[in-house]
Design an enzyme around this catalytic site. Structure first.
Site, PDB file in Angstrom:
ATOM      1  N   LYS A  70       0.865  -1.189   0.000  1.00  0.00           N
ATOM      2  CA  LYS A  70       0.000   0.000   0.000  1.00  0.00           C
ATOM      3  C   LYS A  70       0.889   1.222   0.000  1.00  0.00           C
ATOM      4  CE  LYS A  70      -4.026   2.055   0.479  1.00  0.00           C
ATOM      5  NZ  LYS A  70      -3.612   2.947  -0.634  1.00  0.00           N
ATOM      6  N   LYS A 106       5.280   1.997  -3.044  1.00  0.00           N
ATOM      7  CA  LYS A 106       5.254   3.412  -3.468  1.00  0.00           C
ATOM      8  C   LYS A 106       5.442   3.451  -4.968  1.00  0.00           C
ATOM      9  CE  LYS A 106       4.960   7.457  -1.424  1.00  0.00           C
ATOM     10  NZ  LYS A 106       4.338   7.726  -0.116  1.00  0.00           N
ATOM     11  N   GLY A 218       5.866  24.072   4.251  1.00  0.00           N
ATOM     12  CA  GLY A 218       5.215  23.306   3.187  1.00  0.00           C
ATOM     13  C   GLY A 218       3.715  23.508   3.288  1.00  0.00           C
ATOM     14  N   GLY A 220       1.116  22.321   1.102  1.00  0.00           N
ATOM     15  CA  GLY A 220       0.300  21.479   0.220  1.00  0.00           C
ATOM     16  C   GLY A 220      -0.869  20.942   1.029  1.00  0.00           C
ATOM     17  N   ASN A 221      -1.366  19.782   0.640  1.00  0.00           N
ATOM     18  CA  ASN A 221      -2.545  19.207   1.312  1.00  0.00           C
ATOM     19  C   ASN A 221      -2.348  19.093   2.824  1.00  0.00           C
ATOM     20  OD1 ASN A 221      -3.764  16.601   2.540  1.00  0.00           O
ATOM     21  ND2 ASN A 221      -5.129  17.031   0.839  1.00  0.00           N
ATOM     22  N   ALA A 222      -1.259  18.439   3.250  1.00  0.00           N
ATOM     23  CA  ALA A 222      -1.074  18.198   4.690  1.00  0.00           C
ATOM     24  C   ALA A 222      -0.879  19.511   5.444  1.00  0.00           C
ATOM     25  CB  ALA A 222       0.114  17.267   4.914  1.00  0.00           C
ATOM     26  N   GLY A 223      -0.053  20.406   4.911  1.00  0.00           N
ATOM     27  CA  GLY A 223       0.231  21.674   5.586  1.00  0.00           C
ATOM     28  C   GLY A 223      -1.014  22.548   5.722  1.00  0.00           C
ATOM     29  N   SER A 352      -6.990   5.556   4.172  1.00  0.00           N
ATOM     30  CA  SER A 352      -6.953   4.793   2.907  1.00  0.00           C
ATOM     31  C   SER A 352      -7.355   3.347   3.151  1.00  0.00           C
ATOM     32  CB  SER A 352      -5.540   4.803   2.312  1.00  0.00           C
ATOM     33  OG  SER A 352      -5.360   5.894   1.450  1.00  0.00           O
TER      34      SER A 352
HETATM   35  N1  GLU Z   1       0.912   8.925   0.311  1.00  0.00           N
HETATM   36  C1  GLU Z   1       0.453   8.780   1.646  1.00  0.00           C
HETATM   37  C2  GLU Z   1       1.589   8.369   2.565  1.00  0.00           C
HETATM   38  O1  GLU Z   1       2.753   8.616   2.318  1.00  0.00           O
HETATM   39  C3  GLU Z   1      -0.756   7.860   1.746  1.00  0.00           C
HETATM   40  C4  GLU Z   1      -0.569   6.481   1.222  1.00  0.00           C
HETATM   41  C5  GLU Z   1      -1.860   5.708   1.090  1.00  0.00           C
HETATM   42  O2  GLU Z   1      -2.881   6.248   1.424  1.00  0.00           O
HETATM   43  O3  GLU Z   1      -1.783   4.564   0.645  1.00  0.00           O
HETATM   44  O4  GLU Z   1       1.359   7.868   3.626  1.00  0.00           O
END
Ligand code: GLU
Length: 418
Positions: A70, A106, A218, A220-223, A352
């Site tokens: 994942k 990833k 930063g 973006g979404n998280a910030g 997720s």
């Molecule tokens: N990209 C996000 C992370 O680095 C979420 C990964 C996901 O939801 O699978 O944790």
């Protein structure tokens, strides 16, 4: 000696330290310090000017002992196989530390999404999926968004996958729009999860979060979500500085986070925000004497060069890999409480996972249920790591590694791989 900045070498060094502390046997170490499978491929895309451009794409399946791989997909100009490998390793430890039954993976594309039109992005998303579809699936490997990839991109990828396999398959990918089987609460999950861990840290460190100052590197979404949710969840706090890739801004009186997010979304950068007291650099932001710092951009921003100048009390790493191993030791000695990336930002993959479960059952949960379950996962993960940190007298990142690696090693042993 120059510090190692290759993210995968860093990920391996971090793992090696934890493996040594845990006393893992040599074959286990060799298995867990490398990805199990990796794919490197080319993606030809018809550009708007009629010419074909060939992009380089990646998917790394790091370890699936605890469940299907994942992890997100990054679209970034500096993406390489080693950044993807490192991030896949961190996903493995991330899913393990929050104790969800998933492994780590990833993906990535080396590209500059800011230079792509919507049509080009769609063709790139579909092209990526066409190459790798046969290796994916909710029981094999399930991608999601990451840096510069969005719910819309997930929607195109899901659509392409379904066209290839010839049936509905919402659980093949997460972070989708709500209309296409996304989960309630996925959008702000990374930041929300991180703030739950800050709440727990503040209790232990006796910091009143409602009076705390905070800064975000930063935006973006998280910030952006961290900016607003810090106040909402912790009952107050003063946002004194924010930065994005163009630079940062400061206000001793504090910013209105909602107004600032609106500006960023409309104008593209915080640096032109008129209510700032002064402009600061990204480096200066990291060195501010705030209660809580949220590194929320990319890797290697806190290194041995600037670690001694960091003055926050808590560093909640919403980004992946912002602190190098040398810097970790310096921050630990200075008494800075680091909530390490794969714990702090695990809220994204946790929701997720909820989305994957909902997609598989074709039954969708209400927002308060998602948020409550996220809180439970993050709170118990934080305390498992904190307890290890106290018991073993190791810094928080090493403690998180020890918790996570042990669980993966146990699964590997039970399967009889080692
Ligand atoms: N990209 C996000 C992370 O680095 C979420 C990964 C996901 O939801 O699978 O944790």
């Amino acid at each position: 000696m120059a510090e190692e900045l290759n993210p995968f070498k860093i990920a391996q060094a971090q793992f090696d330290e934890a493996a040594k502390k845990l006393g893992l046997e040599a074959p286990m170490c060799e298995l867990l310090r490398w990805p199990r499978r990796e794919y490197k491929f080319t993606i030809p895309v018809k550009m708007d000017n009629g010419k074909t451009k060939v992009f380089h794409g990646y998917r790394v399946q790091y370890n699936d002992a605890r469940g299907p791989n994942k992890g997100g997909i990054r679209w970034h100009p500096d993406e390489t196989i080693d950044t993807v490998r490192a991030l896949a390793a961190w996903m493995t430890w991330k899913c393990s530390v929050v104790d969800i039954p998933l492994g780590g993976g990833k993906g990535g594309v080396t590209c500059n999404p800011k230079e792509l039109s919507e049509g080009e992005k769609e063709r790139l998303a579909r092209g990526w999926m066409r190459v790798i579809a046969r290796e994916l699936g909710e029981h094999r490997d399930c991608p999601a968004p990451d840096v510069y990839t969005t719910p819309q991109i997930m929607a195109w990828m899901m659509d392409e996958y379904e066209a290839i396999v010839g049936r509905s398959h919402p659980a093949v990918i997460t972070g989708k729009p709500l209309e296409l089987g996304g989960s309630q609460g996925r959008g702000d999950a990374t930041a929300r999860g991180g703030i739950f861990t800050v709440r727990e840290a503040c209790k232990i460190l006796k910091i009143d979060p409602a009076k705390a100052t905070y800064a975000i590197q930063g935006f973006g979404n998280a910030g952006q979500f961290a900016a607003t949710l810090h106040k909402e969840i912790l009952g107050g706090g003063k946002l004194v500085a924010v930065s994005d890739s163009s630079g940062g801004i400061y206000s001793a009186a504090g910013f209105d986070p909602h107004d600032l997010v609106k500006w960023k979304l409309e104008k593209g950068s915080v640096t032109t925000y008129p209510k700032a007291e002064k402009k600061i650099s990204n480096e200066e932001l990291l060195e501010l004497p705030v209660d809580v710092l949220y590194p929320s951009a990319l890797e290697n921003v806190i290194t041995k060069e600037n670690a001694a100048k960091i003055k926050c009390k808590v560093s909640c790493e919403l980004a992946n890999g912002p602190t190098t191993p040398d810097a970790d030791v310096i921050l630990h000695k200075a008494g800075i409480h680091v909530i390490p990336d794969f714990l702090a930002n695990a809220g994204g993959v946790t929701v997720s996972y909820f989305e994957q479960v909902q997609g598989t059952y074709n039954y969708y949960w209400k927002l308060p249920d998602v948020q409550k379950q996220l809180d439970e996962k993050m709170t118990s993960a934080y305390h498992a790591v904190y307890d290890m940190h106290k018991k073993q007298n190791v810094h928080m990142r090493l403690a998180a590694y020890m918790v996570a690696v042990k669980r993966v090693a146990d699964a590997v042993r039970l399967r009889g791989w080692v």
